[in-house]
Design a protein around this motif. Structure first.
Motif, mmCIF file in Angstrom:
data_model
loop_
_atom_site.group_PDB
_atom_site.id
_atom_site.type_symbol
_atom_site.label_atom_id
_atom_site.label_comp_id
_atom_site.label_asym_id
_atom_site.label_seq_id
_atom_site.Cartn_x
_atom_site.Cartn_y
_atom_site.Cartn_z
ATOM 1 N N THR A 64 0.829 -1.204 0.000
ATOM 2 C CA THR A 64 0.000 0.000 0.000
ATOM 3 C C THR A 64 0.861 1.250 0.000
ATOM 4 O O THR A 64 0.543 2.235 -0.682
ATOM 5 N N ALA A 65 1.964 1.234 0.749
ATOM 6 C CA ALA A 65 2.883 2.375 0.722
ATOM 7 C C ALA A 65 3.421 2.593 -0.679
ATOM 8 O O ALA A 65 3.500 3.725 -1.173
ATOM 9 N N SER A 66 3.800 1.495 -1.351
ATOM 10 C CA SER A 66 4.281 1.593 -2.728
ATOM 11 C C SER A 66 3.191 2.133 -3.653
ATOM 12 O O SER A 66 3.454 2.994 -4.510
ATOM 13 N N ASN A 67 1.960 1.652 -3.462
ATOM 14 C CA ASN A 67 0.855 2.132 -4.301
ATOM 15 C C ASN A 67 0.626 3.629 -4.123
ATOM 16 O O ASN A 67 0.410 4.362 -5.100
ATOM 17 N N LEU A 68 0.649 4.092 -2.874
ATOM 18 C CA LEU A 68 0.449 5.512 -2.616
ATOM 19 C C LEU A 68 1.597 6.341 -3.180
ATOM 20 O O LEU A 68 1.382 7.423 -3.746
ATOM 21 N N GLU A 69 2.813 5.824 -3.046
ATOM 22 C CA GLU A 69 3.975 6.555 -3.555
ATOM 23 C C GLU A 69 3.923 6.663 -5.076
ATOM 24 O O GLU A 69 4.157 7.728 -5.650
ATOM 25 N N ARG A 70 3.599 5.565 -5.748
ATOM 26 C CA ARG A 70 3.590 5.562 -7.212
ATOM 27 C C ARG A 70 2.431 6.373 -7.780
ATOM 28 O O ARG A 70 2.583 7.035 -8.810
ATOM 29 N N THR A 71 1.263 6.319 -7.134
ATOM 30 C CA THR A 71 0.133 7.098 -7.645
ATOM 31 C C THR A 71 0.303 8.591 -7.392
ATOM 32 O O THR A 71 -0.325 9.406 -8.079
ATOM 33 N N SER A 72 1.135 8.944 -6.418
ATOM 34 C CA SER A 72 1.323 10.360 -6.100
ATOM 35 C C SER A 72 2.623 10.928 -6.654
ATOM 36 O O SER A 72 2.852 12.138 -6.568
ATOM 37 N N ALA A 73 3.483 10.085 -7.240
ATOM 38 C CA ALA A 73 4.733 10.581 -7.826
ATOM 39 C C ALA A 73 4.430 11.495 -9.007
ATOM 40 O O ALA A 73 3.397 11.370 -9.677
ATOM 41 N N TYR A 74 5.331 12.410 -9.263
ATOM 42 C CA TYR A 74 5.153 13.343 -10.377
ATOM 43 C C TYR A 74 5.134 12.565 -11.680
ATOM 44 O O TYR A 74 6.034 11.765 -11.969
ATOM 45 N N ASP A 75 4.119 12.790 -12.490
ATOM 46 C CA ASP A 75 3.954 12.087 -13.759
ATOM 47 C C ASP A 75 4.453 12.974 -14.894
ATOM 48 O O ASP A 75 3.824 13.972 -15.235
ATOM 49 N N GLY A 76 5.577 12.596 -15.467
ATOM 50 C CA GLY A 76 6.160 13.388 -16.554
ATOM 51 C C GLY A 76 5.902 12.828 -17.927
ATOM 52 O O GLY A 76 6.597 13.178 -18.890
ATOM 53 N N SER A 77 4.878 11.994 -18.062
ATOM 54 C CA SER A 77 4.654 11.318 -19.342
ATOM 55 C C SER A 77 4.018 12.209 -20.401
ATOM 56 O O SER A 77 3.991 11.850 -21.577
ATOM 57 N N PHE A 78 3.498 13.382 -20.001
ATOM 58 C CA PHE A 78 2.760 14.205 -20.963
ATOM 59 C C PHE A 78 3.658 14.776 -22.061
ATOM 60 O O PHE A 78 3.163 15.182 -23.112
ATOM 61 N N ASP A 79 4.979 14.825 -21.855
ATOM 62 C CA ASP A 79 5.857 15.343 -22.912
ATOM 63 C C ASP A 79 6.858 14.294 -23.381
ATOM 64 O O ASP A 79 7.966 14.624 -23.812
ATOM 65 N N ASP A 80 6.444 13.021 -23.332
ATOM 66 C CA ASP A 80 7.353 11.944 -23.744
ATOM 67 C C ASP A 80 7.801 12.075 -25.193
ATOM 68 O O ASP A 80 8.903 11.653 -25.555
ATOM 69 N N PHE A 81 6.952 12.618 -26.054
ATOM 70 C CA PHE A 81 7.331 12.810 -27.458
ATOM 71 C C PHE A 81 8.516 13.753 -27.593
ATOM 72 O O PHE A 81 9.247 13.714 -28.590
ATOM 73 N N LEU A 82 8.740 14.575 -26.573
ATOM 74 C CA LEU A 82 9.841 15.535 -26.603
ATOM 75 C C LEU A 82 11.072 15.016 -25.880
ATOM 76 O O LEU A 82 12.195 15.106 -26.391
ATOM 77 N N ASP A 83 10.871 14.439 -24.680
ATOM 78 C CA ASP A 83 12.033 14.089 -23.855
ATOM 79 C C ASP A 83 12.273 12.588 -23.721
ATOM 80 O O ASP A 83 13.332 12.170 -23.261
ATOM 81 N N GLY A 84 11.287 11.759 -24.076
ATOM 82 C CA GLY A 84 11.500 10.317 -24.014
ATOM 83 C C GLY A 84 11.626 9.771 -22.616
ATOM 84 O O GLY A 84 12.138 8.667 -22.426
ATOM 85 N N ALA A 85 11.134 10.500 -21.606
ATOM 86 C CA ALA A 85 11.255 10.052 -20.211
ATOM 87 C C ALA A 85 9.942 10.299 -19.491
ATOM 88 O O ALA A 85 9.569 11.451 -19.249
ATOM 89 N N SER A 86 9.235 9.215 -19.124
ATOM 90 C CA SER A 86 7.953 9.372 -18.437
ATOM 91 C C SER A 86 8.131 9.755 -16.977
ATOM 92 O O SER A 86 7.171 10.173 -16.332
#
Length: 352
Positions: A42-64
């Motif tokens: 559950t700690a992992s789930n909360l951490e992953r769901t709340s981590a900063y999501d950088g996938s919106f510019d993957d076409f530019l930087d290739g890093a989610s």
């Protein structure tokens, strides 16, 4: 301990800290079935769901796992673009989408600033440093510990805290994803926590919907469902790329086109279909050179399945091909399709 902390070690940046007062609650003691340690699922789930999501510019930087702060200058397939706002993303997308089987290149101009999955901002001065970010992100994804973007917890939520003998010691109200990430990431080993259920979350598994979550098990189920759906999407995207390559590298003829049991492939027997990587397709009459070519366009898309959209103009016979087709099977020599608008209409293309 947690792989997401790798970014902190890489760049020697400080982790976001979050401090909150804990209000004493004396009337809720005893063992909570949803009580967790800092190393729990559950700690992992909360951490992953709340981590900063950088996938919106993957076409530019290739890093989610990160995103680039604007403004930034990049050379996209040889064309230099300065992106000042997110509206400029479309320029990059348009250039990348001009051809569907070319080798796209994006060269970033340094220095630039990125936001990492732990919400810290880091100035990157050269490609070598940026490669470290890409490598760290790949490691997170390979370990299944990257940000989860298909489940968004609705805030505020309350976290209950417990001593190691399961006596409740207090509660913390969490208002944002960033606060939740900081709180869970810095949760100590000498205490326990539990989510004060029920909570609501927005879940994207084909259809985006708001669900009520009443336990750790239900939270895990929601995450598993949406991650499984994302895997299907990724597999379909890979298949779409493969299909595009097969189309562009070959010349095809219509082996069959059947509607309600009637095959009209003979209407197209004299034509071949040649798909170009600029999303155009030409039907060429290889028997009678005086017959004008039929010009068309195509597009390969995907969700959890692969689709081929065909549009021809100037020839009534070809109107039946103007469909959005779902790809039912394909290989290097044969592509089988079914109309999404009429299940009784099927098409088989074979490479010659």
């Amino acid at each position: 301990m947690k792989t997401l902390k790798l970014f902190t070690a890489l760049f020697l940046t400080s982790m976001l800290t979050f401090t909150s007062c804990q209000d004493e609650i004396d009337n809720e003691n005893g063992e909570n079935p949803n009580t967790n340690t800092s190393n729990s699922q559950t700690a992992s789930n909360l951490e992953r769901t709340s981590a900063y999501d950088g996938s919106f510019d993957d076409f530019l930087d290739g890093a989610s796992c990160s995103s680039i702060l604007l403004p930034v200058t990049a050379t996209v397939n040889g064309t230099q673009i300065t992106l000042v706002s997110e509206s400029d993303y479309q320029q990059v997308i348009n250039i990348l989408g001009q051809f569907n089987t070319d080798d796209d290149t994006v060269e970033l101009q340094f220095p630039l600033t990125v936001t990492l999955s732990n919400y810290t901002e880091v100035v990157v001065t050269n490609q070598a440093e940026y490669d470290q970010i890409l490598t760290a992100c790949q490691e997170l994804e390979a370990a299944g510990e990257s940000a989860i973007s298909c489940v968004d917890i609705d805030f505020p939520i309350t976290i209950l805290t417990y001593s190691l003998n399961y006596e409740q010691t207090g509660s913390v109200v969490i208002e944002t994803e960033q606060q939740l990430y900081g709180y869970i990431n810095n949760f100590g080993n000498n205490q326990l926590f539990a989510i004060n259920y029920p909570i609501t979350a927005t879940v994207a598994s084909g259809v985006t919907q708001t669900v009520t979550v009443s336990s750790d098990a239900e939270l895990q189920a929601a995450i598993s469902d949406c991650l499984n759906y994302e895997e299907l999407e990724e597999e379909a995207e890979d298949n779409a790329d493969s299909l595009e390559t097969i189309l562009v590298n070959g010349v095809f003829q219509i082996q069959s086109i059947v509607e309600s049991g009637v095959d009209t492939a003979t209407d197209f027997a004299e034509f071949t279909l040649d798909f170009a990587n600029d999303l155009t397709v030409v039907a060429d009459n290889v028997v009678n050179a005086t017959v004008q070519d039929v010009q068309g366009t195509y597009q390969v898309t995907s969700e959890t399945e692969v689709y081929l959209d065909l549009t021809f103009a100037g020839n009534i016979t070809f109107n039946v091909l103007n469909q959005n087709w779902v790809v039912t099977s394909y290989n290097s020599t044969s592509i089988s399709l079914q109309s999404t608008a009429n299940a009784a209409l099927t098409l088989v293309l074979t490479q010659i």
